[in-house]
Design a protein around this motif. Structure first.
Motif, PDB file in Angstrom:
ATOM      1  N   ARG A   1     -19.387 -66.749 -18.158  1.00 46.27           N
ATOM      2  CA  ARG A   1     -18.722 -66.272 -19.370  1.00 46.27           C
ATOM      3  C   ARG A   1     -19.770 -66.140 -20.476  1.00 46.27           C
ATOM      4  NH1 ARG A   1     -16.320 -71.649 -19.266  1.00 46.27           N
ATOM      5  NH2 ARG A   1     -16.934 -72.883 -21.087  1.00 46.27           N
ATOM      6  N   ARG A   2     -19.530 -65.207 -21.364  1.00 43.95           N
ATOM      7  CA  ARG A   2     -20.499 -64.900 -22.410  1.00 43.95           C
ATOM      8  C   ARG A   2     -20.658 -66.078 -23.353  1.00 43.95           C
ATOM      9  NH1 ARG A   2     -19.228 -58.880 -24.604  1.00 43.95           N
ATOM     10  NH2 ARG A   2     -20.980 -59.473 -25.931  1.00 43.95           N
ATOM     11  N   HIS A   3     -21.872 -66.216 -23.867  1.00 39.25           N
ATOM     12  CA  HIS A   3     -22.172 -67.271 -24.831  1.00 39.25           C
ATOM     13  C   HIS A   3     -23.150 -66.695 -25.845  1.00 39.25           C
ATOM     14  CE1 HIS A   3     -22.671 -71.364 -26.316  1.00 39.25           C
ATOM     15  NE2 HIS A   3     -23.980 -71.191 -26.303  1.00 39.25           N
ATOM     16  N   GLY A   4     -22.639 -66.409 -27.036  1.00 40.46           N
ATOM     17  CA  GLY A   4     -23.489 -65.803 -28.042  1.00 40.46           C
ATOM     18  C   GLY A   4     -23.827 -64.367 -27.701  1.00 40.46           C
TER      19      GLY A   4
ATOM     20  N   ALA B   1     -23.044 -70.398 -17.154  1.00 49.92           N
ATOM     21  CA  ALA B   1     -22.956 -70.203 -15.703  1.00 49.92           C
ATOM     22  C   ALA B   1     -22.196 -71.368 -15.081  1.00 49.92           C
ATOM     23  CB  ALA B   1     -24.349 -70.089 -15.098  1.00 49.92           C
ATOM     24  N   GLU B   2     -21.250 -71.013 -14.234  1.00 53.28           N
ATOM     25  CA  GLU B   2     -20.495 -72.006 -13.460  1.00 53.28           C
ATOM     26  C   GLU B   2     -21.018 -71.948 -12.025  1.00 53.28           C
ATOM     27  OE1 GLU B   2     -15.809 -73.067 -12.610  1.00 53.28           O
ATOM     28  OE2 GLU B   2     -16.445 -70.971 -12.721  1.00 53.28           O
TER      29      GLU B   2
ATOM     30  N   ILE C   1     -25.732 -73.573 -19.772  1.00 51.64           N
ATOM     31  CA  ILE C   1     -26.075 -72.366 -20.526  1.00 51.64           C
ATOM     32  C   ILE C   1     -27.366 -71.774 -19.974  1.00 51.64           C
ATOM     33  CG2 ILE C   1     -26.714 -71.465 -22.794  1.00 51.64           C
ATOM     34  CD1 ILE C   1     -25.075 -73.797 -23.984  1.00 51.64           C
ATOM     35  N   VAL C   2     -27.357 -70.469 -19.736  1.00 53.19           N
ATOM     36  CA  VAL C   2     -28.571 -69.744 -19.336  1.00 53.19           C
ATOM     37  C   VAL C   2     -28.994 -68.875 -20.509  1.00 53.19           C
ATOM     38  CG1 VAL C   2     -29.641 -68.173 -17.681  1.00 53.19           C
ATOM     39  CG2 VAL C   2     -27.807 -69.716 -16.932  1.00 53.19           C
ATOM     40  N   ARG C   3     -30.088 -69.235 -21.146  1.00 53.81           N
ATOM     41  CA  ARG C   3     -30.596 -68.445 -22.261  1.00 53.81           C
ATOM     42  C   ARG C   3     -31.067 -67.085 -21.742  1.00 53.81           C
ATOM     43  NH1 ARG C   3     -28.421 -71.533 -26.159  1.00 53.81           N
ATOM     44  NH2 ARG C   3     -29.234 -73.684 -26.146  1.00 53.81           N
TER      45      ARG C   3
ATOM     46  N   VAL D   1     -29.041 -61.681 -10.847  1.00 52.32           N
ATOM     47  CA  VAL D   1     -29.199 -63.008 -10.232  1.00 52.32           C
ATOM     48  C   VAL D   1     -27.950 -63.851 -10.427  1.00 52.32           C
ATOM     49  CG1 VAL D   1     -30.549 -65.144 -10.296  1.00 52.32           C
ATOM     50  CG2 VAL D   1     -31.693 -62.930 -10.554  1.00 52.32           C
ATOM     51  N   LEU D   2     -27.327 -63.727 -11.602  1.00 51.42           N
ATOM     52  CA  LEU D   2     -26.200 -64.589 -11.960  1.00 51.42           C
ATOM     53  C   LEU D   2     -24.875 -63.941 -11.593  1.00 51.42           C
ATOM     54  CD1 LEU D   2     -27.569 -65.760 -15.420  1.00 51.42           C
ATOM     55  CD2 LEU D   2     -27.474 -67.098 -13.307  1.00 51.42           C
ATOM     56  N   GLN D   3     -24.729 -63.568 -10.333  1.00 51.77           N
ATOM     57  CA  GLN D   3     -23.507 -62.952  -9.835  1.00 51.77           C
ATOM     58  C   GLN D   3     -22.838 -63.882  -8.811  1.00 51.77           C
ATOM     59  OE1 GLN D   3     -22.099 -60.039 -10.923  1.00 51.77           O
ATOM     60  NE2 GLN D   3     -23.741 -60.088 -12.454  1.00 51.77           N
TER      61      GLN D   3
END
Length: 246
Positions: free
Chosen positions: A13-16, A22-23, A35-37, A47-49
């Motif tokens: 889910r979006r953050h900023g 990332a879960e 959190i992934v900056r 990568v984050l799929q």
């Protein structure tokens, strides 16, 4: 505080403006958020799929903080999974199931099962069977495991045809016959007889696990059944129809 572990991406889910939360599912630390900056960058997004396997390095000042992840790709399978509606529904359903677990509660059997099946979801019937067996394992991990190995009435392991909706224990065909209308069907491939299921057997298996998930998990928590569960069964039905038509 910090640790490193391999993980499987469940969702984001979006953050900023540029980051994501990332879960992931890990073997030793269970379902975990971080959190992934820069997670929305062109390099990080593939990568984050969901379904991808990554190496994560988690850092936080205190253990109870969400913390941040540095991630490196290990096995990028999301693009392949997205090519199959059945595989996509299966991944979504598996992620929904894992969200039933408390965050940071380790379940190594479920992690190992998830890791083993992700490369075998392209064929809908295979995906249907794998996810169904995952549901049985999930019920067991949640404390509501079914006993499908021996008849509750006789102790015999052969010709098991039913499951008691009250106890979750298998019942043989003959002793269960007088109460067949009150028992749940047990497809042969889930009993000691084994074998490979067809669509009808899979449907029976999903009715079985669906009953106990609803009774013990969804209804007590006020949750609906995930839409991806019906989506997976629809993909199985379409695949079988194509085989019969061909």
């Amino acid at each position: 505080m910090e640790w490193r572990e391999d993980a499987i991406v469940l969702g984001l889910r979006r953050h900023g403006e540029t980051s994501v939360i990332a879960e992931v599912m890990t073997r030793e630390r269970g379902r975990h958020l971080g959190i992934v900056r820069g997670g929305r960058s062109r390099l990080q997004r593939p990568v984050l799929q969901p379904g991808n396997e990554i190496a994560i390095h988690w850092r936080a000042r205190l253990d109870e903080h969400m913390g941040t992840y540095n991630v490196e790709p290990l096995k990028l399978r999301a693009a392949t999974l997205m090519e199959s509606p059945g595989a996509l529904a299966a991944v979504q359903l598996l992620a929904s199931h894992l969200r039933l677990l408390p965050e940071r509660d380790p379940h190594p059997r479920l992690f190992d099962g998830l890791a083993a099946m992700l490369d075998h979801l392209a064929e809908p019937l295979a995906a249907g069977e794998l996810v169904l067996r995952f549901e049985l394992m999930l019920l067991e991990e949640l404390g509501f495991g079914l006993d499908l190995e021996r008849c509750a009435a006789t102790g015999a392991s052969g010709d098991l045809a039913y499951v008691s909706p009250k106890t979750g224990r298998a019942v043989g065909r003959e002793p269960g016959a007088p109460w067949a209308d009150k028992l749940l069907a047990l497809p042969a491939f889930l009993s000691a007889e084994g074998g490979r299921p067809d669509r009808a057997a899979l449907d029976a298996g999903y009715r079985l696990t669906g009953y106990f998930l609803a009774r013990h998990v969804y209804e007590p928590r006020g949750l609906p059944e995930p839409l991806s569960r019906a989506g997976l069964l629809q993909a199985v039905a379409r695949a079988e129809a194509r085989v019969q038509a061909g």
